[in-house]
Scaffold this motif. Structure first.
Motif, PDB file in Angstrom:
ATOM      1  N   GLY A  63      25.111 -97.287 -70.125  1.00 26.69           N
ATOM      2  CA  GLY A  63      25.304 -97.147 -68.658  1.00 26.69           C
ATOM      3  C   GLY A  63      24.117 -97.222 -67.952  1.00 26.69           C
ATOM      4  N   ASP A  64      24.249 -97.669 -66.532  1.00 27.99           N
ATOM      5  CA  ASP A  64      23.266 -97.936 -65.562  1.00 27.99           C
ATOM      6  C   ASP A  64      23.323 -96.711 -64.573  1.00 27.99           C
ATOM      7  OD1 ASP A  64      21.563 -98.532 -63.533  1.00 27.99           O
ATOM      8  OD2 ASP A  64      22.084-100.733 -63.526  1.00 27.99           O
ATOM      9  N   ALA A  65      22.315 -95.656 -64.535  1.00 28.77           N
ATOM     10  CA  ALA A  65      22.533 -94.524 -63.697  1.00 28.77           C
ATOM     11  C   ALA A  65      22.557 -94.834 -62.335  1.00 28.77           C
ATOM     12  CB  ALA A  65      21.381 -93.811 -63.934  1.00 28.77           C
ATOM     13  N   ALA A  66      21.624 -96.337 -61.920  1.00 22.81           N
ATOM     14  CA  ALA A  66      21.597 -96.643 -60.563  1.00 22.81           C
ATOM     15  C   ALA A  66      23.134 -97.027 -59.870  1.00 22.81           C
ATOM     16  CB  ALA A  66      20.645 -97.508 -60.402  1.00 22.81           C
ATOM     17  N   LYS A  67      23.951 -97.851 -60.753  1.00 20.60           N
ATOM     18  CA  LYS A  67      25.442 -98.102 -60.570  1.00 20.60           C
ATOM     19  C   LYS A  67      26.163 -96.910 -60.398  1.00 20.60           C
ATOM     20  CE  LYS A  67      24.555-102.863 -62.059  1.00 20.60           C
ATOM     21  NZ  LYS A  67      24.956-103.804 -63.049  1.00 20.60           N
ATOM     22  N   GLY A  68      25.909 -96.260 -61.354  1.00 19.95           N
ATOM     23  CA  GLY A  68      26.795 -94.843 -61.467  1.00 19.95           C
ATOM     24  C   GLY A  68      26.502 -94.128 -60.399  1.00 19.95           C
ATOM     25  N   ARG A  69      25.548 -93.977 -59.762  1.00 18.75           N
ATOM     26  CA  ARG A  69      25.369 -93.061 -58.570  1.00 18.75           C
ATOM     27  C   ARG A  69      26.164 -93.660 -57.581  1.00 18.75           C
ATOM     28  NH1 ARG A  69      19.679 -91.500 -55.444  1.00 18.75           N
ATOM     29  NH2 ARG A  69      20.632 -90.291 -54.068  1.00 18.75           N
ATOM     30  N   GLN A  70      26.274 -94.891 -57.338  1.00 20.57           N
ATOM     31  CA  GLN A  70      27.030 -95.498 -56.309  1.00 20.57           C
ATOM     32  C   GLN A  70      28.525 -95.207 -56.508  1.00 20.57           C
ATOM     33  OE1 GLN A  70      25.876 -99.522 -56.403  1.00 20.57           O
ATOM     34  NE2 GLN A  70      24.149 -99.460 -55.083  1.00 20.57           N
ATOM     35  N   LEU A  71      28.888 -95.293 -57.559  1.00 22.43           N
ATOM     36  CA  LEU A  71      30.149 -95.146 -57.960  1.00 22.43           C
ATOM     37  C   LEU A  71      30.786 -93.730 -58.064  1.00 22.43           C
ATOM     38  CD1 LEU A  71      30.574 -97.272 -61.191  1.00 22.43           C
ATOM     39  CD2 LEU A  71      31.633 -97.820 -59.218  1.00 22.43           C
ATOM     40  N   THR A  72      29.610 -92.669 -57.936  1.00 19.36           N
ATOM     41  CA  THR A  72      30.242 -91.376 -57.974  1.00 19.36           C
ATOM     42  C   THR A  72      30.398 -90.817 -56.491  1.00 19.36           C
ATOM     43  OG1 THR A  72      28.129 -90.736 -58.112  1.00 19.36           O
ATOM     44  CG2 THR A  72      29.262 -90.801 -60.029  1.00 19.36           C
TER      45      THR A  72
ATOM     46  N   ILE B  29      30.523 -81.368 -62.974  1.00 20.69           N
ATOM     47  CA  ILE B  29      30.298 -82.724 -63.970  1.00 20.69           C
ATOM     48  C   ILE B  29      28.888 -82.937 -63.750  1.00 20.69           C
ATOM     49  CG2 ILE B  29      32.516 -83.336 -63.908  1.00 20.69           C
ATOM     50  CD1 ILE B  29      31.574 -85.234 -61.453  1.00 20.69           C
ATOM     51  N   GLY B  30      28.065 -82.720 -62.778  1.00 17.74           N
ATOM     52  CA  GLY B  30      26.748 -83.123 -62.933  1.00 17.74           C
ATOM     53  C   GLY B  30      25.850 -82.224 -64.090  1.00 17.74           C
ATOM     54  N   GLY B  31      25.192 -82.986 -64.726  1.00 24.26           N
ATOM     55  CA  GLY B  31      24.565 -82.345 -65.912  1.00 24.26           C
ATOM     56  C   GLY B  31      25.317 -82.482 -67.102  1.00 24.26           C
ATOM     57  N   GLN B  32      26.586 -82.645 -67.338  1.00 21.89           N
ATOM     58  CA  GLN B  32      27.193 -82.663 -68.447  1.00 21.89           C
ATOM     59  C   GLN B  32      26.605 -83.748 -69.466  1.00 21.89           C
ATOM     60  OE1 GLN B  32      29.347 -80.712 -69.678  1.00 21.89           O
ATOM     61  NE2 GLN B  32      30.081 -79.468 -67.761  1.00 21.89           N
ATOM     62  N   SER B  33      26.995 -83.752 -70.648  1.00 32.25           N
ATOM     63  CA  SER B  33      26.507 -84.823 -71.533  1.00 32.25           C
ATOM     64  C   SER B  33      27.337 -86.175 -71.171  1.00 32.25           C
ATOM     65  CB  SER B  33      26.439 -84.460 -72.896  1.00 32.25           C
ATOM     66  OG  SER B  33      28.062 -84.550 -73.417  1.00 32.25           O
ATOM     67  N   ALA B  34      26.609 -87.362 -71.242  1.00 33.10           N
ATOM     68  CA  ALA B  34      27.192 -88.552 -71.027  1.00 33.10           C
ATOM     69  C   ALA B  34      28.287 -88.940 -71.950  1.00 33.10           C
ATOM     70  CB  ALA B  34      26.045 -89.667 -71.152  1.00 33.10           C
ATOM     71  N   ALA B  35      28.282 -88.421 -73.236  1.00 37.72           N
ATOM     72  CA  ALA B  35      29.298 -88.409 -74.211  1.00 37.72           C
ATOM     73  C   ALA B  35      30.548 -87.773 -73.535  1.00 37.72           C
ATOM     74  CB  ALA B  35      28.921 -87.966 -75.554  1.00 37.72           C
ATOM     75  N   TYR B  36      30.465 -86.479 -73.466  1.00 39.33           N
ATOM     76  CA  TYR B  36      31.490 -85.914 -72.986  1.00 39.33           C
ATOM     77  C   TYR B  36      32.128 -86.404 -71.419  1.00 39.33           C
ATOM     78  CZ  TYR B  36      34.226 -82.266 -70.256  1.00 39.33           C
ATOM     79  OH  TYR B  36      35.017 -81.568 -69.642  1.00 39.33           O
TER      80      TYR B  36
ATOM     81  N   ALA C 235      30.883 -95.790 -68.248  1.00 38.76           N
ATOM     82  CA  ALA C 235      29.465 -95.591 -68.790  1.00 38.76           C
ATOM     83  C   ALA C 235      28.387 -95.466 -67.533  1.00 38.76           C
ATOM     84  CB  ALA C 235      28.966 -96.972 -69.840  1.00 38.76           C
ATOM     85  N   ASP C 236      28.462 -96.214 -66.683  1.00 38.02           N
ATOM     86  CA  ASP C 236      27.492 -95.983 -65.470  1.00 38.02           C
ATOM     87  C   ASP C 236      27.630 -94.731 -64.906  1.00 38.02           C
ATOM     88  OD1 ASP C 236      26.611 -98.674 -66.009  1.00 38.02           O
ATOM     89  OD2 ASP C 236      27.732 -99.465 -64.302  1.00 38.02           O
ATOM     90  N   ILE C 237      28.753 -94.256 -64.711  1.00 42.92           N
ATOM     91  CA  ILE C 237      29.222 -92.832 -64.055  1.00 42.92           C
ATOM     92  C   ILE C 237      28.471 -91.758 -65.030  1.00 42.92           C
ATOM     93  CG2 ILE C 237      30.959 -91.354 -63.582  1.00 42.92           C
ATOM     94  CD1 ILE C 237      32.581 -93.585 -62.451  1.00 42.92           C
ATOM     95  N   ALA C 238      28.996 -91.729 -66.263  1.00 36.75           N
ATOM     96  CA  ALA C 238      28.447 -90.868 -67.239  1.00 36.75           C
ATOM     97  C   ALA C 238      26.900 -90.799 -67.198  1.00 36.75           C
ATOM     98  CB  ALA C 238      28.933 -91.178 -68.523  1.00 36.75           C
ATOM     99  N   ALA C 239      26.081 -91.990 -67.200  1.00 39.68           N
ATOM    100  CA  ALA C 239      24.498 -91.980 -67.050  1.00 39.68           C
ATOM    101  C   ALA C 239      24.303 -91.385 -65.997  1.00 39.68           C
ATOM    102  CB  ALA C 239      24.166 -93.501 -67.360  1.00 39.68           C
ATOM    103  N   PHE C 240      24.556 -91.601 -64.832  1.00 43.43           N
ATOM    104  CA  PHE C 240      24.116 -91.072 -63.636  1.00 43.43           C
ATOM    105  C   PHE C 240      24.477 -89.414 -63.755  1.00 43.43           C
ATOM    106  CE2 PHE C 240      25.046 -89.214 -59.413  1.00 43.43           C
ATOM    107  CZ  PHE C 240      23.822 -89.373 -59.062  1.00 43.43           C
TER     108      PHE C 240
END
Length: 122
Positions: free
Chosen positions: A41-50, A74-81, A112-117
């Motif tokens: 996942g790409d956290a920068a892209k995930g930030r835009q998607l959230t 949802i903030g701070g949850q594990s990426a896997a969850y 994956a991007d959303i979970a990473a962010f």
């Protein structure tokens, strides 16, 4: 004497079938499992998607503006969850009409991007 013979035959038959099953299990190679490579996942892209997630989940400060009932943090949850939850909503195995509708528009990479962010938030 007859019950003893029947019992002996039964025991021999059971032992033979167990031995046969064990031989077959040892002779048959286990099927190769080829797991799909995990998507990074790409956290920068995930930030835009959230951006729309904040309306209900209130990522900033964990306060939601709407709706006024309990919405999971949802903030701070594990990426896997988070990946698992969004994937289950997308497949329909996890029920919530709004989340199912939201997740339908996400690709596996988006999830994956959303979970990473979200997993990086404190």
């Amino acid at each position: 004497m007859r019950p003893l013979m029947i019992a002996a035959c039964f025991a021999l038959t059971a032992a033979a079938s167990v031995a046969s099953a064990q031989e077959a299990a040892q002779a048959t190679p286990a099927p190769a499992t080829t797991a799909a490579p995990a998507i990074k996942g790409d956290a920068a892209k995930g930030r835009q998607l959230t951006y729309t997630c904040q309306g209900c989940h209130g990522v900033t400060g964990y306060k939601n503006a709407y709706p006024n009932y309990h919405v999971p943090r949802i903030g701070g949850q594990s990426a896997a969850y988070l990946t698992s939850a969004l994937t289950e909503y997308k497949k329909g195995s996890r029920k919530h009409p709004t989340m199912q509708a939201q997740s339908q528009s996400f690709s596996d990479q988006d999830i994956a991007d959303i979970a990473a962010f979200l997993s990086t938030l404190k």
